[in-house]
Structure formats: C-alpha cells, structure tokens
Scaffold this motif. Structure first.
Motif, PDB file in Angstrom:
ATOM      1  N   GLU A  22      -1.832  16.510  18.159  1.00 37.12           N
ATOM      2  CA  GLU A  22      -0.376  16.519  18.127  1.00 37.12           C
ATOM      3  C   GLU A  22       0.140  16.661  16.702  1.00 37.12           C
ATOM      4  N   LEU A  23       1.285  17.317  16.567  1.00 42.14           N
ATOM      5  CA  LEU A  23       1.957  17.373  15.279  1.00 42.14           C
ATOM      6  C   LEU A  23       2.717  16.085  15.026  1.00 42.14           C
ATOM      7  N   MET A  24       3.327  15.537  16.068  1.00 40.58           N
ATOM      8  CA  MET A  24       4.060  14.277  15.965  1.00 40.58           C
ATOM      9  C   MET A  24       4.183  13.636  17.335  1.00 40.58           C
ATOM     10  N   ASN A  25       4.378  12.319  17.318  1.00 39.32           N
ATOM     11  CA  ASN A  25       4.462  11.550  18.558  1.00 39.32           C
ATOM     12  C   ASN A  25       5.502  10.457  18.375  1.00 39.32           C
ATOM     13  N   SER A  26       6.315  10.214  19.391  1.00 37.54           N
ATOM     14  CA  SER A  26       7.407   9.250  19.261  1.00 37.54           C
ATOM     15  C   SER A  26       6.926   7.814  19.123  1.00 37.54           C
ATOM     16  N   ARG A  27       5.671   7.546  19.417  1.00 38.52           N
ATOM     17  CA  ARG A  27       5.139   6.180  19.257  1.00 38.52           C
ATOM     18  C   ARG A  27       4.638   5.919  17.843  1.00 38.52           C
ATOM     19  N   MET A  28       4.496   6.957  17.046  1.00 39.77           N
ATOM     20  CA  MET A  28       3.877   6.806  15.726  1.00 39.77           C
ATOM     21  C   MET A  28       4.767   7.450  14.666  1.00 39.77           C
ATOM     22  N   HIS A  29       5.672   6.674  14.107  1.00 34.96           N
ATOM     23  CA  HIS A  29       6.629   7.245  13.150  1.00 34.96           C
ATOM     24  C   HIS A  29       6.885   6.338  11.954  1.00 34.96           C
ATOM     25  N   ALA A  30       6.030   5.339  11.737  1.00 36.83           N
ATOM     26  CA  ALA A  30       6.266   4.427  10.609  1.00 36.83           C
ATOM     27  C   ALA A  30       6.246   5.153   9.278  1.00 36.83           C
ATOM     28  N   SER A  31       5.385   6.158   9.133  1.00 39.50           N
ATOM     29  CA  SER A  31       5.338   6.866   7.850  1.00 39.50           C
ATOM     30  C   SER A  31       6.558   7.763   7.663  1.00 39.50           C
ATOM     31  N   GLU A  32       7.117   8.300   8.745  1.00 40.26           N
ATOM     32  CA  GLU A  32       8.361   9.062   8.636  1.00 40.26           C
ATOM     33  C   GLU A  32       9.511   8.143   8.239  1.00 40.26           C
ATOM     34  N   ASP A  33       9.537   6.928   8.805  1.00 44.54           N
ATOM     35  CA  ASP A  33      10.539   5.944   8.386  1.00 44.54           C
ATOM     36  C   ASP A  33      10.382   5.644   6.896  1.00 44.54           C
ATOM     37  N   ALA A  34       9.130   5.453   6.470  1.00 42.77           N
ATOM     38  CA  ALA A  34       8.866   5.101   5.077  1.00 42.77           C
ATOM     39  C   ALA A  34       9.277   6.222   4.126  1.00 42.77           C
ATOM     40  N   LEU A  35       9.156   7.468   4.547  1.00 37.85           N
ATOM     41  CA  LEU A  35       9.573   8.588   3.701  1.00 37.85           C
ATOM     42  C   LEU A  35      11.028   8.413   3.276  1.00 37.85           C
ATOM     43  N   ALA A  36      11.882   8.085   4.228  1.00 35.11           N
ATOM     44  CA  ALA A  36      13.304   7.904   3.914  1.00 35.11           C
ATOM     45  C   ALA A  36      13.550   6.616   3.141  1.00 35.11           C
TER      46      ALA A  36
END
Length: 219
Positions: free
Chosen positions: A33-47
């Motif tokens: 997968e490129l992305m999954n709605s259950r795994m987004h902590a690093s996307e949160d951290a980017l912001a």
C-alpha cells in the motif's frame, strides 16, 4: 476497490480501497500500500514538526505538497492559528474528490476548513517566484526516492531544494516526509541553505514501520 485514477505524467494508477471502516491507496505495479487510514502518525508528525517553529506567526502561510488522505493537512490546521492560510497542492484531481467524499471522514474533512485552498497541479509549479510561505510540507510520492513519477525527483534535487528555500520567508521551514532513511538527503538540504534536523517517526504510535521527517529551517 472503490475508484481508480491515472497519475498525470505517469503510466501508474492509484487505486482506492475500503475494508470495513479502513481505507487504503495503492499504486498499480507496486507491491503493498502507498497509504492506509490506520497508519498516519508520521503524516501527523510531518505537520507538527514542520509547523511548530512558525505556529505563533500571525497570518502564517503554509504550502502542503500532496493531499493523500488529508492527515497532514488536518494536523497542520490543529497547530496553526485561526488566521492562517494553507494551500494544498495535489497532482491527481480524483484524490481531491475522494477527500471531499467518504474518504474525507478519515481525517475529519479538513478540506471544509475555511483556511484551506486547493491547487490541483504539480507542487513544483508553486515553488517559483518571491518568498511567500512560512512553511512548506512535502509528502510527495514516497519521499526523495520516488515511486510513481520521475518528475517528483526534481523537487528533491539541489535545484528543487534551493527553489523551496527561496520560497520561504526568513526562518521559515521545509519539512519532508519519507518512507526510507535516505541519509544523504540531510546533506543536500544543508547545501541548499537549511539548518537541518532529522526525525525518525513510527507509522503508528509505538508500532509499525519507521519513517523519516527532515525539518530544514531557512538560514
């Protein structure tokens, strides 16, 4: 599978999937997968990491390259003040429509926030002209080592990084997300004019794969 979309300038397609309450996006011809709605902590951290140095600025202007599932945008909106303006550049028009539809529920429909404007096109085109952003957050492709589009590599080239530096106001930040460590990238950021910190972030709190976020502050 709910929908598919061609990546402009590429032979790849994005596929949107749902399983129960979880969503995922995959790239044709690429395992996993490129992305999954259950795994987004690093996307949160980017912001969080990219916006923290400028969170107190009045009328802060932020550019986000890559909408994805909207988690980076939602996280930035939580950090920034009520007078901030956030521009999201998304190359694939269908991804914007997915986020305006049922996929948007994953991140709380951040596109509905009045501080947000969407620009459909290559984020590289927004990195031209005089300094105009206080923070730039790049979650494009899979980081400096891209998957879907050769042109994305230009963003992370010395020329592309210098262009991003010129677009930042003094003390502004460039934050870049990557699925891989890419140890040489920090050196490229320094050569482009940034003071750099490298952060390792898990894709889920305390679990999952290790991702990397670089935060460069314009000297």
């Amino acid at each position: 599978m709910l929908a598919s979309a061609r990546v402009p300038g590429s032979l790849h397609e994005l596929h949107l999937f749902r399983r129960d309450r979880d969503y995922s996006i995959a790239v044709s011809g690429v395992p996993g997968e490129l992305m999954n709605s259950r795994m987004h902590a690093s996307e949160d951290a980017l912001a969080e990491l990219g916006c923290a140095p400028i969170a107190g600025r009045r009328g802060a202007r932020v550019l986000i390259g890559g909408l994805g599932m909207g988690f980076t945008l939602a996280s930035a909106l939580r950090v920034l003040g009520p007078d901030a303006r956030v521009t999201v550049a998304e190359l694939v028009p269908e991804v914007v429509e997915w986020n305006r539809g049922e996929l948007g529920s994953c991140a709380g429909y951040p596109l509905r926030d009045p501080r947000v404007e969407v620009w459909v096109g290559d984020v590289g085109a927004a990195l031209r002209g005089p300094a105009s952003f206080d923070a730039i957050l790049l979650d494009v492709d899979n980081g400096p080592e891209g998957l879907t589009r050769e042109e994305n590599g230009r963003l992370y080239s010395p020329t592309g990084l210098r262009a991003a530096c010129r677009q930042l106001t003094p003390g502004g930040t460039l934050a870049v997300w990557s699925a891989h460590p890419a140890p040489a990238f920090a050196r490229k950021l320094r050569q482009a004019g940034f003071e750099v910190q490298t952060h390792g972030v898990r894709e889920r709190p305390g679990a999952g794969a290790n991702h990397t976020v670089w935060v460069g502050v314009r000297r």
